[in-house]
Motif scaffolding. Structure first.
Motif, PDB file in Angstrom:
ATOM      1  N   ARG A   1       0.725  -1.090  -0.083  1.00  0.00           N
ATOM      2  CA  ARG A   1      -0.068  -0.055   0.095  1.00  0.00           C
ATOM      3  C   ARG A   1       0.668   1.304   0.079  1.00  0.00           C
ATOM      4  NH1 ARG A   1      -2.622   0.083   5.119  1.00  0.00           N
ATOM      5  NH2 ARG A   1      -3.652   1.809   4.489  1.00  0.00           N
TER       6      ARG A   1
ATOM      7  N   ALA B   1       5.128   1.534  -4.099  1.00  0.00           N
ATOM      8  CA  ALA B   1       5.026   1.522  -5.533  1.00  0.00           C
ATOM      9  C   ALA B   1       6.364   1.058  -6.197  1.00  0.00           C
ATOM     10  CB  ALA B   1       4.720   3.227  -6.122  1.00  0.00           C
TER      11      ALA B   1
ATOM     12  N   GLY C   1      -1.450   5.689  -4.228  1.00  0.00           N
ATOM     13  CA  GLY C   1      -2.635   4.554  -4.338  1.00  0.00           C
ATOM     14  C   GLY C   1      -3.823   5.100  -4.163  1.00  0.00           C
ATOM     15  N   TRP C   2      -3.844   6.508  -3.933  1.00  0.00           N
ATOM     16  CA  TRP C   2      -5.232   7.170  -3.729  1.00  0.00           C
ATOM     17  C   TRP C   2      -5.514   8.442  -4.857  1.00  0.00           C
ATOM     18  CZ3 TRP C   2      -8.697  11.001  -1.703  1.00  0.00           C
ATOM     19  CH2 TRP C   2      -9.561  10.673  -1.466  1.00  0.00           C
TER      20      TRP C   2
END
Lengths: 563, 277
Positions: free
Chosen positions: A76, A81, A117-118
């Motif tokens: 996460r 990443a 991630g968002w």
């Protein structure tokens, strides 16, 4: 020389040997650590971060930074990443105490949040980072607080659920995800919400109604700030009366849909409604009317005053001057028609103005005339005096007595032309020819010709010469002022003009005797003048004999007319 | 054969200097944007990953520069180990030593990316002290005349060579006593040891004004050699003394630099910084 040379060598080497460890230690570190890591400063602590034989420091970074390690392990966030495996790639150390380990190449606002991630979408993109990344919104403060870190600096710890940052505007009324109804661009409108999918599909006028008409807004104070929220559920919707007030007060039952639908309250399903069930059954012409003839859009809803005609109808008769209103239309009119009225002459006679004579033939509007065309028709007695309706043809020249009795002093309602007046009540009683003389002969105004012309009664001169022409051309006028001729000295009014009360012996200084008795008047009193000026000369007359008795005189007398 | 080798060596040496200059120019031009940044901003520069000391380029420069510094130590070995005494002319060894002593520190300077501060700078400044002292030593070295084998001549040998030169000027070139006295005057007008380099540099011009017009270049060269020999005799003792002290400076700093370099390299290798290997 040689001694000095060797001594120098020895001294320098001693310095080097003694100072070597310190110098060597200094050489080990390429620069001071940042303030966050200064506790790791020192040659003995290199391996606190560095792995021997491997330039990576990541594993030992994560050993401390568990908040990152757990996210990396869970795959996460930004640090999980691709391309972010090496901590030192972004967080460069040994750059001095004041060096900021967190560097934003183009500023934090330019950060591609999707890599965390968002992805930021909609209105979120316009926000400052710290609008969301605030200490008070952290889901797990222990992540930073337990490690002695400043919660205001971290970008970790935010939840991804809407309610992790946003207050629940619906106060727990819904269990569904916010995004099912609301977009990320704006809270309103709730583009994803479809009222048709609820238990109450909006139709007709319900679609136009403001939400808060059905969903009441409540206000509460949260942290000292007044805030409002709408009650969306539960909202009673089993029957119309849950929201609507019954304008029929239950008199027509509670099945509104039998007559009405959501398209509009005023749109009553044709034929479905039995008006006889109301307190105003439709009768007469009312039965043929369309609903909106009475239930107009501009009329106050549910406020038809059917108990009074003027609830719908315009008042045709203005209120009386004394404030009494005419509210009993049915006394004169029916629901079948407005005209003709059922108000008869006999009912008119029950008023304080009996209809009689010519008044019977007069149309109502002659007396009850509206002030203007289209204006209400006054029903009250127009006035008390005749002249309130009629024009006074005498222009106010009637007698003072008339002022007390009105026109009825001379006229009655049967006919204007029928005059009943006792002239003897005046100072000029009619006698003789005067009694048979038409009124107009004496009371016609000067120059009056047509019958319609009004008579004038005052002033009416009482002297003879006011009406009659003096045929004697003033020969008998008084010698004293005023020079009025007293006709009655010789003529009687009753007996007529020709009944002369003249006695030549008594009334003159020349009594007739002898042959003078047989002499024609004209023999002594000749005619003089011509045309309208032709008159008999009575005086002065030359009383001398020779004035008459001449040859010529005799001839003339013998040839003249005899009286 | 020896002359040909010497010429080939000079050519190779010049090419090496040219390549070094070109490489340094290119590296500076390519990295000037990075090198000119304040230290705290460098980590954010795109070239940081390559030009920093541990970067691909920076680390490579450090390795090459360090190797060059290690190589130049062979000169000391050549001087001290008799078994190598016959291996090449000592002057060429020195030329190579000087080249590497110039190139190595310059490459190491780029390796540091000009980040020289604090205690860590001891290593660098030691290296620079050795390099600068090398330049000074080279000058002193030149002030001590040597024979064809490159070995330093004694004072007597120098004086003998001066006498030989004087004889050649008088007899072969026909300089009279007045001109010889003038040359002697020029010789003694060299000033102090510290002004000597400048005076030697201006010597050609000075001699032209003393010698007759139209004097050949051979005469001028002999006259120049005579003055320089005279001056070196004058400062021989002093230079020899300085040269001894120079060794005291040059060698310990070199020693210090080498030790720190070894430690530095050892630590970096231990921490896994092995460049491309």
């Amino acid at each position: 020389m040689g001694v000095l040379r060797h001594a120098s060598h020895i001294a320098i080497n001693i310095v080097l040997i003694l100072g070597l460890p310190a110098l060597a230690a200094a050489q080990l570190s390429p620069g001071k650590l940042s303030r966050a890591h200064e506790k790791f400063e020192g040659v003995r602590q290199c391996t606190s971060c560095h792995e021997l034989g491997d330039q990576t420091v990541g594993p030992k970074c994560l050993a401390c930074h568990q908040e990152i390690a757990t996210r990396v392990a869970a795959g996460r966030g930004l640090h999980a990443a691709a391309g972010h495996e090496q901590c030192a790639t972004c967080h460069v150390e040994h750059q001095g105490r004041d060096f900021d380990l967190v560097h934003w190449p183009a500023g934090p606002q330019a950060f591609d949040h999707a890599t965390a991630g968002w992805p930021l979408e909609g209105a979120h993109r316009k926000l400052e980072c710290r609008t969301c990344h605030r200490a008070d919104l952290l889901q797990d403060l222990s992540l930073v607080r337990d490690r002695g870190k400043n919660p205001g600096r971290t970008y970790l710890g935010l939840g991804t659920a809407c309610l992790d940052c946003h207050r629940d505007e619906h106060r727990g009324q819904f269990e569904r995800a916010c995004t099912d109804c609301h977009g990320k661009d704006a809270w309103k409108p709730a583009a994803g919400f479809d009222h048709a999918k609820t238990d109450f599909k909006l139709e007709g006028k319900h679609r136009e109604a403001a939400c808060d008409r059905c969903h009441p807004v409540s206000t509460e104070t949260v942290e000292g700030v007044a805030d409002s929220w709408s009650r969306y559920r539960p909202v009673a919707h089993d029957g119309c009366a849950d929201c609507h007030q019954d304008p029929h007060a239950g008199s027509l039952g509670n099945d509104c849909a039998r007559c009405h639908d959501a398209a509009g309250w005023r749109r009553v399903a044709g034929g479905a409604f039995d008006h006889d069930r109301t307190r105003y059954p439709l009768r007469g012409r009312h039965a043929a009317l369309k609903c909106d003839a009475c239930h107009r859009a501009d009329a106050p809803r549910n406020s038809l005053v059917y108990a009074r005609c003027d609830g719908c109808h315009r008042e045709r008769h203005p209120a009386a001057a004394d404030g009494r209103t005419f509210d009993a239309c049915s006394r004169c009119h029916t629901v079948d028609r407005f005209a003709p009225s059922s108000f008869t002459v006999a009912r008119h006679d029950s008023t304080d103005f009996d209809l009689a004579g010519a008044h019977l033939a007069v149309p109502c509007s002659a007396c009850h005339a509206p002030a203007r065309k289209g204006a209400p028709t006054p029903l009250q007695r127009p006035a008390a005096a005749c002249t309130d309706c009629h024009r006074d043809p005498h222009a106010g020249t009637s007698t003072a007595e008339k002022a007390e009795t009105g026109c009825r002093l001379c006229h009655d309602v049967a006919s204007w032309r029928t005059v009943a007046y006792d002239h003897a009540r005046t100072r000029f009683p009619l006698a003789g020819k005067h009694a048979t003389t038409a009124c107009r002969a004496c009371h016609a105004p000067p120059g009056a010709r047509a019958a319609a012309d009004s008579l004038r009664f005052r002033p009416t001169p009482e002297r003879c010469d006011a009406c009659h022409k003096d045929p004697h051309r003033g020969q008998f006028a008084a010698t004293t002022a005023p020079p009025v001729t007293d006709c009655e000295r010789c003529h009687a009014t009753v007996a007529g003009w020709r009944a002369v009360r003249f006695d030549h012996d008594r009334d003159t200084t020349f009594p007739l005797a002898g042959g003078h008795l047989n002499v024609a008047c004209l023999a002594c009193h000749p005619r003089e003048g011509e045309g309208d000026d032709l008159a008999v000369r009575y005086r002065p007359v030359d009383k001398r004999c020779e004035a008459c008795h001449t040859t010529g005189f005799l001839d003339t007398r013998n040839q003249g007319d005899r009286p | 054969m020896a002359v040909a080798n010497a010429r080939a060596f000079r050519i190779v040496l010049r090419i090496a200097y040219l390549l070094l200059a070109a490489a340094l120019t290119w590296l500076l031009a390519a990295g000037i944007d990075y090198y000119s940044l304040p230290l705290d901003q460098r980590p954010h520069h795109p070239d940081f990953r390559s030009l920093r000391p541990a970067g691909t380029v920076g680390h490579g420069l450090g390795i090459v520069g360090s190797l060059q510094i290690l190589l130049l130590l062979l000169y000391s070995l050549r001087k001290r180990w008799r078994r190598l005494a016959g291996l090449g002319h000592i002057g060429r060894w020195l030329d190579a030593h000087i080249f590497l002593g110039i190139s190595g520190p310059l490459l190491v300077t780029l390796h540091t990316s000009f980040k020289v501060q604090g205690l860590v700078a001891v290593s660098y400044w030691s290296m620079m002290a050795v390099a600068v002292s090398g330049v000074f030593g080279r000058y002193l070295y030149l002030q001590l005349p040597r024979n064809v084998l490159g070995e330093a001549m004694t004072l007597e040998q120098i004086q003998a060579q001066l006498a030989e030169t004087d004889r050649r000027l008088r007899e072969q070139h026909g300089l009279d006593q007045r001109l010889m006295s003038a040359l002697e005057a020029v010789t003694t007008a060299g000033g102090s040891l510290w002004r000597l380099p400048l005076n030697n540099l201006l010597l050609g011009m000075r001699l032209r004004s003393q010698l007759p017009a139209g004097a050949s270049s051979v005469v001028l060269a002999d006259a120049k050699a005579r003055v320089l020999l005279g001056r070196r005799i004058l400062f021989h003792n002093r230079i020899q003394e300085l040269f001894h002290y120079w060794h005291v400076i040059h060698k310990p700093f070199a020693f210090l630099m080498l030790i720190i370099m070894v430690v530095h390299v050892g630590v970096t290798v231990a921490l896994g910084y092995r460049w491309v290997f």
